[in-house]
Write an enzyme that holds these catalytic residues in place. Sequence first.
Site, PDB file in Angstrom:
ATOM      1  N   CYS A   2      35.276  11.303  92.186  1.00  0.00           N
ATOM      2  CA  CYS A   2      34.834  12.085  93.329  1.00  0.00           C
ATOM      3  C   CYS A   2      36.023  12.115  94.287  1.00  0.00           C
ATOM      4  O   CYS A   2      37.011  11.416  94.093  1.00  0.00           O
ATOM      5  CB  CYS A   2      33.660  11.411  94.015  1.00  0.00           C
ATOM      6  SG  CYS A   2      32.293  11.093  92.899  1.00  0.00           S
ATOM      7  N   ARG A  27      38.634  17.020  91.980  1.00  0.00           N
ATOM      8  CA  ARG A  27      38.206  15.682  91.546  1.00  0.00           C
ATOM      9  C   ARG A  27      36.736  15.634  91.158  1.00  0.00           C
ATOM     10  O   ARG A  27      36.261  14.633  90.614  1.00  0.00           O
ATOM     11  CB  ARG A  27      38.457  14.668  92.668  1.00  0.00           C
ATOM     12  CG  ARG A  27      39.900  14.558  93.084  1.00  0.00           C
ATOM     13  CD  ARG A  27      40.047  13.550  94.188  1.00  0.00           C
ATOM     14  NE  ARG A  27      39.675  12.219  93.746  1.00  0.00           N
ATOM     15  CZ  ARG A  27      40.492  11.383  93.131  1.00  0.00           C
ATOM     16  NH1 ARG A  27      41.731  11.737  92.890  1.00  0.00           N
ATOM     17  NH2 ARG A  27      40.078  10.193  92.748  1.00  0.00           N
ATOM     18  N   TRP A  74      31.382  14.149  91.535  1.00  0.00           N
ATOM     19  CA  TRP A  74      31.276  14.312  90.090  1.00  0.00           C
ATOM     20  C   TRP A  74      30.265  13.251  89.678  1.00  0.00           C
ATOM     21  O   TRP A  74      30.568  12.062  89.675  1.00  0.00           O
ATOM     22  CB  TRP A  74      32.631  14.070  89.435  1.00  0.00           C
ATOM     23  CG  TRP A  74      32.665  14.381  87.972  1.00  0.00           C
ATOM     24  CD1 TRP A  74      32.914  15.597  87.393  1.00  0.00           C
ATOM     25  CD2 TRP A  74      32.479  13.453  86.891  1.00  0.00           C
ATOM     26  NE1 TRP A  74      32.877  15.471  86.029  1.00  0.00           N
ATOM     27  CE2 TRP A  74      32.612  14.180  85.690  1.00  0.00           C
ATOM     28  CE3 TRP A  74      32.186  12.096  86.812  1.00  0.00           C
ATOM     29  CZ2 TRP A  74      32.473  13.581  84.435  1.00  0.00           C
ATOM     30  CZ3 TRP A  74      32.062  11.499  85.557  1.00  0.00           C
ATOM     31  CH2 TRP A  74      32.214  12.246  84.395  1.00  0.00           C
ATOM     32  N   ASN A 100      33.716   6.828  96.104  1.00  0.00           N
ATOM     33  CA  ASN A 100      34.223   7.268  94.804  1.00  0.00           C
ATOM     34  C   ASN A 100      34.323   6.033  93.931  1.00  0.00           C
ATOM     35  O   ASN A 100      35.067   5.110  94.264  1.00  0.00           O
ATOM     36  CB  ASN A 100      35.606   7.915  94.988  1.00  0.00           C
ATOM     37  CG  ASN A 100      36.337   8.127  93.667  1.00  0.00           C
ATOM     38  OD1 ASN A 100      35.708   8.342  92.637  1.00  0.00           O
ATOM     39  ND2 ASN A 100      37.656   8.088  93.701  1.00  0.00           N
ATOM     40  N   GLY A 101      33.547   5.996  92.847  1.00  0.00           N
ATOM     41  CA  GLY A 101      33.597   4.832  91.963  1.00  0.00           C
ATOM     42  C   GLY A 101      32.211   4.550  91.408  1.00  0.00           C
ATOM     43  O   GLY A 101      31.309   5.384  91.507  1.00  0.00           O
ATOM     44  N   GLU A 480      47.153  20.227  71.776  1.00  0.00           N
ATOM     45  CA  GLU A 480      47.143  20.575  73.195  1.00  0.00           C
ATOM     46  C   GLU A 480      46.605  22.002  73.395  1.00  0.00           C
ATOM     47  O   GLU A 480      45.818  22.255  74.317  1.00  0.00           O
ATOM     48  CB  GLU A 480      48.569  20.426  73.766  1.00  0.00           C
ATOM     49  CG  GLU A 480      48.759  20.868  75.198  1.00  0.00           C
ATOM     50  CD  GLU A 480      47.890  20.145  76.217  1.00  0.00           C
ATOM     51  OE1 GLU A 480      47.223  19.158  75.871  1.00  0.00           O
ATOM     52  OE2 GLU A 480      47.839  20.617  77.362  1.00  0.00           O
ATOM     53  N   LYS A 484      43.282  22.997  75.511  1.00  0.00           N
ATOM     54  CA  LYS A 484      43.297  23.965  76.623  1.00  0.00           C
ATOM     55  C   LYS A 484      42.182  24.996  76.429  1.00  0.00           C
ATOM     56  O   LYS A 484      41.459  25.307  77.361  1.00  0.00           O
ATOM     57  CB  LYS A 484      44.647  24.705  76.725  1.00  0.00           C
ATOM     58  CG  LYS A 484      45.819  23.897  77.228  1.00  0.00           C
ATOM     59  CD  LYS A 484      45.813  23.632  78.723  1.00  0.00           C
ATOM     60  CE  LYS A 484      45.127  22.358  79.060  1.00  0.00           C
ATOM     61  NZ  LYS A 484      45.849  21.122  79.002  1.00  0.00           N
ATOM     62  N   GLU A 487      38.650  23.355  76.976  1.00  0.00           N
ATOM     63  CA  GLU A 487      38.240  22.881  78.303  1.00  0.00           C
ATOM     64  C   GLU A 487      38.061  23.996  79.319  1.00  0.00           C
ATOM     65  O   GLU A 487      37.249  23.852  80.225  1.00  0.00           O
ATOM     66  CB  GLU A 487      39.154  21.773  78.825  1.00  0.00           C
ATOM     67  CG  GLU A 487      40.547  22.167  79.169  1.00  0.00           C
ATOM     68  CD  GLU A 487      41.363  20.985  79.710  1.00  0.00           C
ATOM     69  OE1 GLU A 487      40.803  20.055  80.283  1.00  0.00           O
ATOM     70  OE2 GLU A 487      42.590  21.027  79.558  1.00  0.00           O
ATOM     71  N   HIS A 503      42.261  19.123  52.492  1.00  0.00           N
ATOM     72  CA  HIS A 503      41.458  17.909  52.305  1.00  0.00           C
ATOM     73  C   HIS A 503      40.098  18.011  52.991  1.00  0.00           C
ATOM     74  O   HIS A 503      39.438  17.009  53.213  1.00  0.00           O
ATOM     75  CB  HIS A 503      42.235  16.691  52.818  1.00  0.00           C
ATOM     76  CG  HIS A 503      43.527  16.498  52.094  1.00  0.00           C
ATOM     77  ND1 HIS A 503      43.587  16.066  50.783  1.00  0.00           N
ATOM     78  CD2 HIS A 503      44.809  16.749  52.457  1.00  0.00           C
ATOM     79  CE1 HIS A 503      44.852  16.029  50.387  1.00  0.00           C
ATOM     80  NE2 HIS A 503      45.617  16.450  51.386  1.00  0.00           N
ATOM     81  N   LYS A 602      39.609  16.320  87.655  1.00  0.00           N
ATOM     82  CA  LYS A 602      41.056  16.240  87.449  1.00  0.00           C
ATOM     83  C   LYS A 602      41.507  14.825  87.100  1.00  0.00           C
ATOM     84  O   LYS A 602      42.302  14.631  86.197  1.00  0.00           O
ATOM     85  CB  LYS A 602      41.769  16.729  88.705  1.00  0.00           C
ATOM     86  CG  LYS A 602      43.284  16.718  88.611  1.00  0.00           C
ATOM     87  CD  LYS A 602      43.793  17.813  87.721  1.00  0.00           C
ATOM     88  CE  LYS A 602      45.290  17.844  87.611  1.00  0.00           C
ATOM     89  NZ  LYS A 602      45.720  18.582  86.420  1.00  0.00           N
TER      90      LYS A 602
HETATM   91  O1  M6R Z   1      46.126  12.184  85.075  1.00  0.00           O
HETATM   92  P1  M6R Z   1      46.263  11.910  83.606  1.00  0.00           P
HETATM   93  O2  M6R Z   1      47.465  12.528  83.020  1.00  0.00           O
HETATM   94  O3  M6R Z   1      46.155  10.461  83.281  1.00  0.00           O
HETATM   95  O4  M6R Z   1      44.990  12.620  82.956  1.00  0.00           O
HETATM   96  C1  M6R Z   1      44.714  12.484  81.596  1.00  0.00           C
HETATM   97  C2  M6R Z   1      43.640  13.449  81.165  1.00  0.00           C
HETATM   98  O5  M6R Z   1      42.452  13.208  81.856  1.00  0.00           O
HETATM   99  C3  M6R Z   1      44.054  14.906  81.387  1.00  0.00           C
HETATM  100  O6  M6R Z   1      45.248  15.208  80.741  1.00  0.00           O
HETATM  101  C4  M6R Z   1      42.949  15.859  80.874  1.00  0.00           C
HETATM  102  O7  M6R Z   1      42.848  15.770  79.488  1.00  0.00           O
HETATM  103  C5  M6R Z   1      43.207  17.276  81.335  1.00  0.00           C
HETATM  104  N1  M6R Z   1      41.960  17.892  81.688  1.00  0.00           N
HETATM  105  C6  M6R Z   1      43.825  18.119  80.288  1.00  0.00           C
HETATM  106  O8  M6R Z   1      44.013  19.428  80.684  1.00  0.00           O
END
Ligand code: M6R
Length: 607
Positions: A2, A27, A74, A100-101, A480, A484, A487, A503, A602
Site C-alpha cells: 500500500c 503501490r 492493495w 502498509n504491511g 520477459e 509483459k 500482466e 517435449h 509496483k
Molecule cells: O522492485 P523489484 O524489481 O524487486 O520488483 C520485482 C517484481 O515484482 C517486478 O519486476 C514485477 O514482476 C513487475 N510487475 C514486472 O513488470
Amino acid sequence: MCGIIGYIGYRNATPILLEGLYRLEYRGYDSAGIAILSDSRIKVVKTAGKIKDLEKLVKEEDMIGSSGIGHTRWATHGSPTDANAHPHLDKTGRFAIVHNGIIENYKELKSELQTEGVHFTSETDTEVIVQLISKYYSGNLEEAVARTLKRLDGSYAIAVLSTEEPRKLVAARLGSPLVLGVGEGEMFLASDVPAILPYTRKVVYVEDREIVVIEESSWWVFDINGNYKTKQIYFVDWDSSMVSRGGYKHYMLKEINEQGSVVRNTLKGRLKENNIDLSELEIEKELIHNIDKIFIVACGTSYHAGLVGKHLFERWAKIPTEVDIASEFRYRDPMISPKSLTIAISQSGETADTLAGLREAKAKGSFSIALANVQGSTITREAHRTLYLKAGPEIGVASTKAFTAQLSALYLLALWFADVRNTISETQKEAIIRELWQLPYHIEACLAFAPQVKELAQKYYHYSNFLYLARGINYPIAMEGALKLKEISYIHAEAYAAGEMKHGPIALIDELMPVLVLVPRDRLYAKVLSNIQEAKARKAKLIAVATEGDDAIKSFATDILYVPEVPEEFYPIVNVIPLQLFAYYVADILGREIDQPRNLAKSVTVE
Ligand code: M6R
C-alpha cells in the site's frame, strides 16, 4: 504494497495528500482515503476504488486542515470495501492510522480488545493497531505508539494522527518502506520519495524499528525503546518532472521510450573510452579473484534480467552462476560459501522476497551486491555494496526501463569481473566496450519501429493465448515478453525454450495459438529455425523478431519485426524493446489500465 503519506505544516493538507496518493497509486489501487485534523476533530473520507474516486468525494466535503494522513490500498486482510479502506479510527475517534504491511498476530490482539469491549468496524489487521494506541495513550503519542509496536508481529509502515496532540504526527516502520521529507515549516511522510518530490528533495530514510515524530519545524527519531537516533538527511537527485507522464498516454509508454537515455545514464561515468570503472563499488580486486560462485536472487522482471546475467558471468568472467526466484531461494537452503557472491536485483529495493533472499545469503557468509534503482531503499542499506541502475523513477507497474538498466548494469559488472580475472583479452574487452556505447542507439532504432509493432498488435490482439519461444541468452527475453503481455493485457502467454517444444508444449499449437519467436542471427539461429518449422507445420501463426537483413526468415514467418544486428550477448537488450511495445499496444487496444493492471502493485513488500 500500500502507499502511505502524511503532512504537517502551514498549507492545507488535503491537496498535498491527494497529489501524493496519485504518485503512490502504483503501490496499490483498490481503495483509498485521507484523514484531516480540522476544528479539533479528525475528519475521514475513504472509499473503495481509485484516487480519482476519493478525490470526487473529498470535493464534496469540507476537508481543510494543516495536518493529515492518507493511504492507497492493495488489499491483504479484508476485501476492498469502504469500511476496510484506510485511515482507520480508534473507538473514540481521537486517533487515526494508515498502515502498509501485515500484522500477523492481529486475530489474537483483536479478540483481546473485543473482550475489553472494543467494537471493530473493519475486517482489517490495521484496526487493531489504532485501537491499541488508544488503549495505551496516557498523554504522549509516541510512547503509546512504541508500546503498541512492541505487541505487533509482522510488518508495518504506519502514520498516526491524533486530536490529543494536534501539532504532531508519529510514524514508524518495520519491513515496509518509509521516508521523512524535510521542508521549511512543513514535514512529510511517505512510502516512497516521488510522493513528496514537488515539495522537498531533502529526505531521511527511516529504518526498521525506528519511530519518527514530525512537527511543522522539527523532527526526531528514536528506537522502540526510546533511545534517540542520529539520522542523516539525503538530497535526492530525482526531480518532480521525472514523475510526470510528459505528454505520453501512459507512464509505461514514456518509460519504454526513455530507454535509450536510461542506458546512457547507467553506463555514464562507469564506461571509459577503452576501460571500465566500477571503483564506486569499493570492492578489492582480491575479492573478485576469489569468487567461486555467483548467486543471483530476484523476482519477476528483475529475475529475467538475472537469467541474462548468468550467461554474461559464465561466458565473460567464467564464474559459475545460479539464478533463483527469491521466494524459492529463501527456503531452499542454498549451498553458499564465504567465497560466493550474491547479487540481489530489485528496481524498488523493497521486494520482501528479494530482501529475505539477500539476508539468507548474508547470514551464510556471502558478500553481496544490490542492483537497485531507488536511492536509499532497504536493499541498498542491507547489501554490502550497491550498483545503482540510475533509471530514474519507474511509475508504470510493468517494469520496462528498469529492466534495460538492469541488463546494462549486468553487462558492466560481468565485464569488470572478466577484466579483473583476466578471462577476456584486451581486444575482446575493447570490442565489448564499443558495443556497450552503441546500445542506446540500437535501442532507439528499435523504438523507431513502434508503428509496425502497433499494426501487429491490431492483427493479434484478439487471440487468447500466445507462446513465446527463444533459445540461449534470449530465452529470458521470451519470458520477459510473455510476462509483459500477461500482466498488462491479461492475455495468457507462456515462454518456452524453443528446444523444449517437442517435449510437450507443441501439443498446444494450432492456428489459434500465435507463436512469437526470437530468432536473431546468432550461434543458435539454425536451431531456432528448425523449431519454427515444427510450429509452422502445425499451422501456428509465427511472429518472428529477427535480425535486420535476414531475408531467409520471410519464408517461415507470418510477420516479422526486425532489430539491429548486434553481437550475441547484446540481443537481449534489443529484442526486449519490440516485445515491450507489442504488450503495450495490445493492452491499449483492449482498453486495459496499463499503468495499474488489476491485482498488481509496483513493489511487493509482503511475502
Ligand atoms: O522492485 P523489484 O524489481 O524487486 O520488483 C520485482 C517484481 O515484482 C517486478 O519486476 C514485477 O514482476 C513487475 N510487475 C514486472 O513488470
